[in-house]
Design an enzyme around this catalytic site. Structure first.
Site, PDB file in Angstrom:
ATOM      1  N   VAL A  13       0.841  -1.207   0.000  1.00 22.34           N
ATOM      2  CA  VAL A  13       0.000   0.000   0.000  1.00 22.34           C
ATOM      3  C   VAL A  13       0.872   1.251   0.000  1.00 22.34           C
ATOM      4  O   VAL A  13       0.638   2.194  -0.767  1.00 22.34           O
ATOM      5  CB  VAL A  13      -0.942   0.026   1.232  1.00 22.34           C
ATOM      6  CG1 VAL A  13      -1.770   1.304   1.233  1.00 22.34           C
ATOM      7  CG2 VAL A  13      -1.858  -1.188   1.237  1.00 22.34           C
ATOM      8  N   GLY A  14       1.902   1.259   0.857  1.00 23.22           N
ATOM      9  CA  GLY A  14       2.722   2.461   0.999  1.00 23.22           C
ATOM     10  C   GLY A  14       3.458   2.832  -0.278  1.00 23.22           C
ATOM     11  O   GLY A  14       3.444   3.992  -0.711  1.00 23.22           O
ATOM     12  N   ARG A  83      -3.484  -8.578   6.337  1.00 18.26           N
ATOM     13  CA  ARG A  83      -4.220  -9.833   6.579  1.00 18.26           C
ATOM     14  C   ARG A  83      -3.760 -10.967   5.676  1.00 18.26           C
ATOM     15  O   ARG A  83      -3.353 -10.751   4.549  1.00 18.26           O
ATOM     16  CB  ARG A  83      -5.710  -9.613   6.299  1.00 18.26           C
ATOM     17  CG  ARG A  83      -6.407  -8.903   7.388  1.00 18.26           C
ATOM     18  CD  ARG A  83      -7.894  -9.072   7.248  1.00 18.26           C
ATOM     19  NE  ARG A  83      -8.464  -8.275   6.174  1.00 18.26           N
ATOM     20  CZ  ARG A  83      -9.721  -8.398   5.771  1.00 18.26           C
ATOM     21  NH1 ARG A  83     -10.520  -9.276   6.344  1.00 18.26           N
ATOM     22  NH2 ARG A  83     -10.185  -7.628   4.818  1.00 18.26           N
ATOM     23  N   ASN A  96      -0.106  -4.257  15.181  1.00 20.02           N
ATOM     24  CA  ASN A  96      -0.155  -2.962  14.493  1.00 20.02           C
ATOM     25  C   ASN A  96      -0.281  -1.784  15.458  1.00 20.02           C
ATOM     26  O   ASN A  96       0.208  -0.688  15.175  1.00 20.02           O
ATOM     27  CB  ASN A  96      -1.274  -2.955  13.449  1.00 20.02           C
ATOM     28  CG  ASN A  96      -0.875  -3.755  12.212  1.00 20.02           C
ATOM     29  OD1 ASN A  96       0.262  -4.237  12.125  1.00 20.02           O
ATOM     30  ND2 ASN A  96      -1.778  -3.902  11.266  1.00 20.02           N
ATOM     31  N   VAL A 119      -3.892   4.378   7.447  1.00 16.61           N
ATOM     32  CA  VAL A 119      -4.376   3.313   6.562  1.00 16.61           C
ATOM     33  C   VAL A 119      -4.275   1.944   7.262  1.00 16.61           C
ATOM     34  O   VAL A 119      -5.050   1.038   6.991  1.00 16.61           O
ATOM     35  CB  VAL A 119      -3.573   3.297   5.234  1.00 16.61           C
ATOM     36  CG1 VAL A 119      -4.036   2.171   4.319  1.00 16.61           C
ATOM     37  CG2 VAL A 119      -3.699   4.638   4.506  1.00 16.61           C
ATOM     38  N   ASN A 121      -4.488  -1.304   9.538  1.00 18.08           N
ATOM     39  CA  ASN A 121      -5.667  -1.952  10.131  1.00 18.08           C
ATOM     40  C   ASN A 121      -5.408  -2.507  11.525  1.00 18.08           C
ATOM     41  O   ASN A 121      -4.249  -2.788  11.838  1.00 18.08           O
ATOM     42  CB  ASN A 121      -6.096  -3.118   9.222  1.00 18.08           C
ATOM     43  CG  ASN A 121      -7.071  -2.668   8.158  1.00 18.08           C
ATOM     44  OD1 ASN A 121      -7.942  -1.844   8.414  1.00 18.08           O
ATOM     45  ND2 ASN A 121      -6.920  -3.211   6.954  1.00 18.08           N
ATOM     46  N   ARG A 152     -15.463   0.231  -3.900  1.00 14.78           N
ATOM     47  CA  ARG A 152     -15.819  -1.167  -4.203  1.00 14.78           C
ATOM     48  C   ARG A 152     -17.313  -1.258  -4.527  1.00 14.78           C
ATOM     49  O   ARG A 152     -17.715  -1.885  -5.512  1.00 14.78           O
ATOM     50  CB  ARG A 152     -15.476  -2.064  -3.000  1.00 14.78           C
ATOM     51  CG  ARG A 152     -13.984  -2.271  -2.876  1.00 14.78           C
ATOM     52  CD  ARG A 152     -13.597  -3.122  -1.673  1.00 14.78           C
ATOM     53  NE  ARG A 152     -12.171  -3.409  -1.722  1.00 14.78           N
ATOM     54  CZ  ARG A 152     -11.400  -3.578  -0.664  1.00 14.78           C
ATOM     55  NH1 ARG A 152     -11.909  -3.496   0.550  1.00 14.78           N
ATOM     56  NH2 ARG A 152     -10.113  -3.844  -0.806  1.00 14.78           N
ATOM     57  N   HIS A 176     -14.574   0.091   9.470  1.00 14.65           N
ATOM     58  CA  HIS A 176     -13.995  -0.619   8.324  1.00 14.65           C
ATOM     59  C   HIS A 176     -13.938  -2.101   8.657  1.00 14.65           C
ATOM     60  O   HIS A 176     -12.913  -2.635   9.026  1.00 14.65           O
ATOM     61  CB  HIS A 176     -12.593  -0.066   8.065  1.00 14.65           C
ATOM     62  CG  HIS A 176     -11.963  -0.625   6.822  1.00 14.65           C
ATOM     63  ND1 HIS A 176     -12.611  -0.679   5.620  1.00 14.65           N
ATOM     64  CD2 HIS A 176     -10.730  -1.131   6.602  1.00 14.65           C
ATOM     65  CE1 HIS A 176     -11.800  -1.205   4.713  1.00 14.65           C
ATOM     66  NE2 HIS A 176     -10.654  -1.496   5.285  1.00 14.65           N
TER      67      HIS A 176
HETATM   68  N1  NAD Z   1      -7.661   1.048   5.550  1.00  6.96           N
HETATM   69  C1  NAD Z   1      -7.778   0.238   4.517  1.00  6.96           C
HETATM   70  O1  NAD Z   1      -8.766   0.256   3.825  1.00  6.96           O
HETATM   71  C2  NAD Z   1      -6.647  -0.707   4.187  1.00  6.96           C
HETATM   72  C3  NAD Z   1      -6.574  -1.289   2.911  1.00  6.96           C
HETATM   73  C4  NAD Z   1      -5.494  -2.113   2.633  1.00  6.96           C
HETATM   74  C5  NAD Z   1      -4.519  -2.382   3.596  1.00  6.96           C
HETATM   75  N2  NAD Z   1      -4.654  -1.820   4.825  1.00  6.96           N
HETATM   76  C6  NAD Z   1      -3.672  -2.047   5.879  1.00  6.96           C
HETATM   77  O2  NAD Z   1      -2.485  -1.324   5.559  1.00  6.96           O
HETATM   78  C7  NAD Z   1      -1.361  -1.967   6.168  1.00  6.96           C
HETATM   79  C8  NAD Z   1      -0.264  -2.173   5.128  1.00  6.96           C
HETATM   80  O3  NAD Z   1      -0.686  -3.104   4.154  1.00  6.96           O
HETATM   81  P1  NAD Z   1       0.358  -3.587   3.025  1.00  6.96           P
HETATM   82  O4  NAD Z   1      -0.399  -4.466   2.115  1.00  6.96           O
HETATM   83  O5  NAD Z   1       1.104  -2.420   2.484  1.00  6.96           O
HETATM   84  O6  NAD Z   1       1.340  -4.475   3.932  1.00  6.96           O
HETATM   85  P2  NAD Z   1       2.883  -4.819   3.601  1.00  6.96           P
HETATM   86  O7  NAD Z   1       3.236  -5.950   4.474  1.00  6.96           O
HETATM   87  O8  NAD Z   1       3.069  -4.955   2.130  1.00  6.96           O
HETATM   88  O9  NAD Z   1       3.679  -3.498   4.063  1.00  6.96           O
HETATM   89  C9  NAD Z   1       3.761  -3.082   5.376  1.00  6.96           C
HETATM   90  C10 NAD Z   1       5.115  -2.430   5.562  1.00  6.96           C
HETATM   91  O10 NAD Z   1       5.160  -1.830   6.860  1.00  6.96           O
HETATM   92  C11 NAD Z   1       6.522  -1.905   7.258  1.00  6.96           C
HETATM   93  N3  NAD Z   1       6.666  -1.642   8.697  1.00  6.96           N
HETATM   94  C12 NAD Z   1       6.436  -2.476   9.721  1.00  6.96           C
HETATM   95  N4  NAD Z   1       6.724  -1.866  10.885  1.00  6.96           N
HETATM   96  C13 NAD Z   1       7.129  -0.618  10.586  1.00  6.96           C
HETATM   97  C14 NAD Z   1       7.538   0.498  11.356  1.00  6.96           C
HETATM   98  N5  NAD Z   1       7.594   0.439  12.683  1.00  6.96           N
HETATM   99  N6  NAD Z   1       7.898   1.631  10.706  1.00  6.96           N
HETATM  100  C15 NAD Z   1       7.855   1.699   9.361  1.00  6.96           C
HETATM  101  N7  NAD Z   1       7.468   0.673   8.574  1.00  6.96           N
HETATM  102  C16 NAD Z   1       7.104  -0.465   9.191  1.00  6.96           C
HETATM  103  C17 NAD Z   1       6.943  -3.291   6.843  1.00  6.96           C
HETATM  104  O11 NAD Z   1       8.352  -3.420   6.806  1.00  6.96           O
HETATM  105  C18 NAD Z   1       6.299  -3.402   5.463  1.00  6.96           C
HETATM  106  O12 NAD Z   1       7.185  -2.993   4.429  1.00  6.96           O
HETATM  107  C19 NAD Z   1      -1.902  -3.258   6.781  1.00  6.96           C
HETATM  108  O13 NAD Z   1      -2.151  -3.077   8.152  1.00  6.96           O
HETATM  109  C20 NAD Z   1      -3.209  -3.481   6.035  1.00  6.96           C
HETATM  110  O14 NAD Z   1      -4.131  -4.252   6.771  1.00  6.96           O
HETATM  111  C21 NAD Z   1      -5.693  -0.983   5.127  1.00  6.96           C
END
Ligand code: NAD
Length: 309
Positions: A13-14, A83, A96, A119, A121, A152, A176
């Site tokens: 996502v990031g 997830r 988280n 963002v 979860n 969606r 959410h």
């Molecule tokens: N709000 C929404 O609608 C929504 C939608 C999609 C995903 N999400 C959530 O977003 C989050 C990220 O999802 P993703 O698919 O990118 O996961 P991902 O595993 O691909 O990426 C998460 C990243 O966070 C990094 N990270 C962990 N601890 C950290 C810290 N202390 N400082 C900086 N970086 C750190 C990890 O190294 C990893 O690169 C998850 O919690 C997911 O559930 C939310």
């Protein structure tokens, strides 16, 4: 464009969020932060090298620290675990919460005036963690969920009616999770109430598919969760803020009496502008929509009370 937007978490996502922000030139500097050594640097450099082709002048920089993020106008927090099949968003709670707490402490000290978009979860609870730890006013801490859930819902309706996604106006409120509240009474297609165009059973099936839309993707991917639509949704919120668009978007906002509730983040219609949350709009709800919203609030309060900050 603003001077600096930071995206914390250089995962799916990031990284996609950073890329979209740069391609839209929302900030002169886009800083991508992650704890994994080399990942934000490599992804940042890769994105920077797409600039001559895509034609953007934003500079993308990856880092493992917060020095480069100093004075960011907007910070998007995507750090945390995602997830896997069979997991609910609440299963991510404790891991988280620790991550978002640590990130929020760094944001507070390096970008004390930032507007934070959460963002990670479970979204509504992580937004609460960010607000508590930064101490920022509610105008400057928002959660991204409603824009994605609504996208969606709109995509499914457009597909079912075989019309443009642009012509579907809708709003999904609430937390959410599976208790989210798609508002059928506020769903229209170019101004035509959707109930005139679609049988109720079909609409109910779309509402159900929207509620489980994230899990449907997790089931396909197996190793992670959705990120193209989530990043697009986070960036739409960023854009509304930095361009002061005053768009009305469903966002997780800290309630102070709106909808008869206080002391939690819940998805409600928000006007987003240069100050972040400009105003929460209170819409009329049917009895069943109000009940559903209250049920959704209960589903947010429960994991929230389990958090130890
Ligand atoms: N709000 C929404 O609608 C929504 C939608 C999609 C995903 N999400 C959530 O977003 C989050 C990220 O999802 P993703 O698919 O990118 O996961 P991902 O595993 O691909 O990426 C998460 C990243 O966070 C990094 N990270 C962990 N601890 C950290 C810290 N202390 N400082 C900086 N970086 C750190 C990890 O190294 C990893 O690169 C998850 O919690 C997911 O559930 C939310």
């Amino acid at each position: 464009m603003v001077n600096k937007i930071t995206v914390v978490g250089a995962g799916n996502v990031g990284a996609t969020t950073a890329q979209r922000i740069a391609e839209k030139e929302l900030a002169r500097h886009v800083i991508l932060v992650d704890i994994q050594e080399g990942i934000p640097q490599g992804k940042g450099l890769d994105q920077q090298q797409s600039a001559p082709i895509e034609g953007f002048d934003s500079r993308v920089t990856g880092t493992n620290g917060y020095d480069e993020t100093t004075g960011s106008e907007v910070v998007v927090i995507t750090a945390g675990i995602a997830r896997k099949p069979g997991m609910s968003r609440d299963d991510l709670l404790n891991t988280n919460a620790g991550i978002v707490k640590q990130v929020s402490e760094s944001v507070r000290s390096t970008s004390p005036n930032a507007i934070v978009i959460v963002v990670s979860n479970p979204l509504d609870v992580m937004s609460y963690v960010a607000k508590e730890v930064t101490g920022f006013p509610r105008e400057r801490v928002l959660g991204m969920a409603g824009v994605l859930d609504t996208a969606r819902y709109r995509a499914f309706i457009a597909e079912a009616l075989d019309v443009s996604v642009r012509d579907i106006q809708a709003m999904v409120l609430g937390g959410h999770g599976d208790t989210m509240v798609p508002l059928i009474s506020y769903t229209s297609v170019s101004g035509i109430p959707v109930t005139q165009l679609m049988a109720r059973e079909k609409l109910d099936a779309i509402v159900e598919r929207t509620r489980t839309g994230g899990a449907e993707i997790v089931k396909h991917l197996k190793t992670g969760s959705a990120y193209y639509a989530p990043s697009a949704a986070a960036v739409q919120m960023c854009e509304a803020i930095v361009r002061d668009q005053r768009r009305i978007l469903p966002c997780a906002a800290w309630l102070e009496g709106e909808y008869g509730m206080s002391g939690l983040f819940l998805g409600v219609p928000c006007i987003l502008g240069r100050n972040g949350l400009e105003r929460i709009i209170e819409v009329e709800l049917t009895d069943s929509e109000r009940n559903a919203l209250e049920k959704s609030a209960d589903a947010v309060r429960e994991p929230m009370s389990a958090i130890n900050l």
